[in-house]
Motif scaffolding. Structure first.
Motif, PDB file in Angstrom:
ATOM      1  N   SER A  23      16.777   0.151  17.818  1.00  0.00           N
ATOM      2  CA  SER A  23      17.540   1.391  17.855  1.00  0.00           C
ATOM      3  C   SER A  23      17.404   2.181  16.563  1.00  0.00           C
ATOM      4  CB  SER A  23      19.013   1.113  18.157  1.00  0.00           C
ATOM      5  OG  SER A  23      19.544   0.286  17.182  1.00  0.00           O
ATOM      6  N   GLN A  24      16.715   1.630  15.544  1.00  0.00           N
ATOM      7  CA  GLN A  24      16.450   2.490  14.387  1.00  0.00           C
ATOM      8  C   GLN A  24      14.951   2.660  14.127  1.00  0.00           C
ATOM      9  OE1 GLN A  24      17.718   0.896  10.645  1.00  0.00           O
ATOM     10  NE2 GLN A  24      17.909  -1.142  11.477  1.00  0.00           N
ATOM     11  N   MET A  25      14.132   2.232  15.094  1.00  0.00           N
ATOM     12  CA  MET A  25      12.693   2.452  14.995  1.00  0.00           C
ATOM     13  C   MET A  25      12.425   3.955  14.902  1.00  0.00           C
ATOM     14  SD  MET A  25      10.552   0.255  14.746  1.00  0.00           S
ATOM     15  CE  MET A  25       9.683  -1.101  15.397  1.00  0.00           C
ATOM     16  N   PRO A  26      11.646   4.383  13.923  1.00  0.00           N
ATOM     17  CA  PRO A  26      11.372   5.825  13.864  1.00  0.00           C
ATOM     18  C   PRO A  26      10.547   6.297  15.054  1.00  0.00           C
ATOM     19  CG  PRO A  26      10.140   4.650  12.174  1.00  0.00           C
ATOM     20  CD  PRO A  26      11.044   3.658  12.814  1.00  0.00           C
ATOM     21  N   ARG A  51      15.604   8.176  23.308  1.00  0.00           N
ATOM     22  CA  ARG A  51      15.674   6.785  22.871  1.00  0.00           C
ATOM     23  C   ARG A  51      16.693   6.009  23.710  1.00  0.00           C
ATOM     24  NH1 ARG A  51      15.059   4.373  17.840  1.00  0.00           N
ATOM     25  NH2 ARG A  51      14.827   6.368  16.822  1.00  0.00           N
ATOM     26  N   TYR A  81      10.110  13.427  16.783  1.00  0.00           N
ATOM     27  CA  TYR A  81      11.373  14.157  16.924  1.00  0.00           C
ATOM     28  C   TYR A  81      11.782  14.373  18.376  1.00  0.00           C
ATOM     29  CZ  TYR A  81      14.847  17.775  16.389  1.00  0.00           C
ATOM     30  OH  TYR A  81      16.002  18.506  16.458  1.00  0.00           O
ATOM     31  N   LEU A  96      14.918  21.260  13.689  1.00  0.00           N
ATOM     32  CA  LEU A  96      13.894  20.993  12.693  1.00  0.00           C
ATOM     33  C   LEU A  96      13.025  22.242  12.546  1.00  0.00           C
ATOM     34  CD1 LEU A  96      13.777  18.274  11.352  1.00  0.00           C
ATOM     35  CD2 LEU A  96      11.729  17.797  12.638  1.00  0.00           C
ATOM     36  N   PRO A 142      19.622  12.019  16.989  1.00  0.00           N
ATOM     37  CA  PRO A 142      18.897  13.281  16.800  1.00  0.00           C
ATOM     38  C   PRO A 142      19.792  14.457  16.427  1.00  0.00           C
ATOM     39  CG  PRO A 142      18.959  12.671  19.113  1.00  0.00           C
ATOM     40  CD  PRO A 142      19.556  11.539  18.367  1.00  0.00           C
ATOM     41  N   VAL A 194      14.716   6.810   9.277  1.00  0.00           N
ATOM     42  CA  VAL A 194      15.234   8.074   9.766  1.00  0.00           C
ATOM     43  C   VAL A 194      16.458   7.771  10.599  1.00  0.00           C
ATOM     44  CG1 VAL A 194      14.669  10.113  11.113  1.00  0.00           C
ATOM     45  CG2 VAL A 194      12.885   8.941   9.883  1.00  0.00           C
ATOM     46  N   PRO A 239      18.574   7.503  13.648  1.00  0.00           N
ATOM     47  CA  PRO A 239      18.172   7.555  15.066  1.00  0.00           C
ATOM     48  C   PRO A 239      18.950   8.577  15.879  1.00  0.00           C
ATOM     49  CG  PRO A 239      19.458   5.578  14.612  1.00  0.00           C
ATOM     50  CD  PRO A 239      19.204   6.230  13.296  1.00  0.00           C
ATOM     51  N   MET A 251      17.193  -3.356  15.635  1.00  0.00           N
ATOM     52  CA  MET A 251      15.943  -2.887  15.044  1.00  0.00           C
ATOM     53  C   MET A 251      15.319  -1.796  15.895  1.00  0.00           C
ATOM     54  SD  MET A 251      14.181  -6.257  13.566  1.00  0.00           S
ATOM     55  CE  MET A 251      12.565  -5.896  14.190  1.00  0.00           C
ATOM     56  N   GLU A 291      12.799  11.284  20.310  1.00  0.00           N
ATOM     57  CA  GLU A 291      14.039  10.706  19.811  1.00  0.00           C
ATOM     58  C   GLU A 291      15.225  10.997  20.742  1.00  0.00           C
ATOM     59  OE1 GLU A 291      15.574  11.589  15.664  1.00  0.00           O
ATOM     60  OE2 GLU A 291      14.392   9.772  15.492  1.00  0.00           O
ATOM     61  N   LEU A 350      16.899  -5.353   7.748  1.00  0.00           N
ATOM     62  CA  LEU A 350      16.456  -4.819   9.048  1.00  0.00           C
ATOM     63  C   LEU A 350      15.684  -3.525   8.848  1.00  0.00           C
ATOM     64  CD1 LEU A 350      19.210  -5.136  11.788  1.00  0.00           C
ATOM     65  CD2 LEU A 350      17.038  -6.283  11.592  1.00  0.00           C
ATOM     66  N   VAL A 395      11.871  -2.780   9.999  1.00  0.00           N
ATOM     67  CA  VAL A 395      11.512  -1.684  10.886  1.00  0.00           C
ATOM     68  C   VAL A 395      10.434  -0.816  10.248  1.00  0.00           C
ATOM     69  CG1 VAL A 395      12.385   0.465  11.852  1.00  0.00           C
ATOM     70  CG2 VAL A 395      13.683  -1.617  12.120  1.00  0.00           C
TER      71      VAL A 395
END
Lengths: 166, 261
Positions: free
Chosen positions: A27-30, A39, A33, B175, B105, B101, B103, A25, A36, B24, B28
């Motif tokens: 590792s996919q938390m927004p 992370r 940019y 971006l 980048p 999104v 993860p 979880m 990121e 999941l 999140v």
């Protein structure tokens, strides 16, 4: 994966599974940019801890399945993370007796190296299937992971002792 | 890994794996959802009034445009029929919500809350209020992945709105920036031009805004001019997106091998 082991091993398979789920979880938390890029590699760190603490229960098989899920999350080719995490688990299995003796700071250094290997493998393989940039910023997560390691270590050790997972 | 790259069966198992992960993803997403709700509840009254006034003014403006639009639309149809050209088809859109999104980048991907069970198709374009966002590249049952136009692997056929000059907008993995490909030095492009989809290639409907030209560098030493453009869609901010349902036959004509699998 790990909930099937018999009673003498000390139960707690669900707890281990739970920590991995939390890792997935996180590792996919927004994140914004720019952050990121920094992370931390939660799943790899949690995996390193469990392999180090309970090498007879969490091993390369667990790493493989975790990697598959991570692949789905990251949208990479299926098996990429599986391979790199399996290699990490293997290295930790080799090192686990030494790792346990190390003070936490030294452990953090080893975690940096291990997560760094993970990142290098991942991006090297990723570059076969697409563009991955031309600077070394993708190594930033291993530094952040090392900085966070002492806290993660204390928390996971606390969980392990609390539920008497052996 | 090779199996994943070359076989469709693996794609299916991937969909099932991501189905396992869907809860999941929902979990999140909860914090940002809650934050949105809370800010709805504790919002200032004067702020609401201000926003209301602004929205009313905006609605009035838009309505005026729509009034004109109806007349223009009919005129366009008449002219088209005079030229015996093909009738222009209007696309349907569905509202979808962003729930995650990617993860990694290096990959500009977002996850939306509709999947193959909601009849999402591969390659469907996604828009937001500002313009084109990207296209669906991967589907699970209840979620799907959208590759944004800024992803380094994405290219989008576009034209300059002012003069219809056609080119291709390439993502650069950054971006807020795209680059127009192979633009001759003599091309009539200036800073501030609006870039819209050209509809060539058939994946994206024609005429939606993509970007605004932010920089034109004409270097005599180079073969082509370097044109940098800035996407009009809020690629990293929009939460409510529009999924465009392209006319069926058009879609299948363009991606036969992917659809038939």
């Amino acid at each position: 994966m790990n909930s099937g082991s018999p009673a003498p091993a000390g139960g707690g398979g669900f707890i281990i599974l739970g920590t991995f789920l939390v890792g997935l979880m996180l590792s996919q938390m927004p994140l914004p940019y720019l952050i990121e890029w920094a992370r931390p590699e939660w799943v790899a760190m949690i995996l390193i801890y469990w392999v180090m603490a309970l090498p007879h229960r969490v091993g390369m098989g667990t790493a493989f399945f975790l990697g598959l899920f991570l692949d789905v999350i990251k949208g990479s080719v299926l098996g990429l993370n599986a391979l790199s995490l399996t290699i990490i688990a293997f290295l930790t299995l080799l090192l686990h007796q030494r790792l346990r003796m190390f003070p936490v700071i030294q452990q953090a250094l080893m975690v940096m190296v291990l997560v760094g290997i993970n990142q290098l493998l991942f991006h090297w393989m990723q570059s076969f299937t697409g563009y991955t940039g031309d600077n070394l910023i993708f190594l930033l997560p291993c530094l952040i992971s090392a900085l966070l390691w002492p806290w993660l270590f204390v928390v996971l050790r606390g969980i392990r002792r609390l539920f008497r997972i052996r | 890994m090779a199996a994943d790259l070359y076989s469709a069966k693996v794609q299916e198992s991937r969909a099932y794996l991501s189905l396992l992960l869907t809860p999941l993803q929902w979990i999140v997403d909860v914090p940002s959802r809650v934050a949105g709700e809370v800010s709805d509840v504790v919002v200032d009254r004067s702020l609401l009034l201000k926003e209301n006034a602004k929205l009313k003014a905006e609605a009035l403006q838009l309505e005026r445009k729509v009034q004109q639009n109806a007349a223009l639309w009919l005129e366009n149809e008449r002219l088209r029929s005079l030229l015996s050209g093909a009738e222009r088809v209007d696309e349907e859109v569905r509202l979808v919500e962003l729930i995650g999104v990617n993860p990694d980048p290096f990959q500009h991907q977002v996850i939306i809350n509709k999947g193959s069970e909601n009849l999402v198709r591969l390659g469907q374009p996604i828009l937001d209020a500002g313009g084109v966002m990207g296209q669906v590249t991967e589907m699970s049952h209840y979620t799907s992945r959208v590759m944004l136009i800024t992803d380094a692997r994405h290219a989008l056929p576009v034209e300059i709105n002012r003069n219809g000059f056609r080119t291709i907008a390439l993502g650069k993995g950054e971006l807020g920036e795209l680059e127009l490909d192979h633009v001759p030095d003599t091309a009539d492009i200036v800073k501030g031009d609006l870039v819209i989809t050209s509809g060539l290639g058939g994946r994206f409907p024609r005429g939606y805004p993509v970007a605004i030209v932010s920089d034109v560098i004409r270097d005599p030493g180079q073969q082509f001019a370097r044109v940098r453009v800035m996407p009009t869609a809020l690629l990293d901010k929009s939460r409510h997106l529009l999924l465009v349902d392209m006319p069926e036959e058009l879609n299948e004509a363009v991606i036969p091998n992917e659809v038939s699998e």
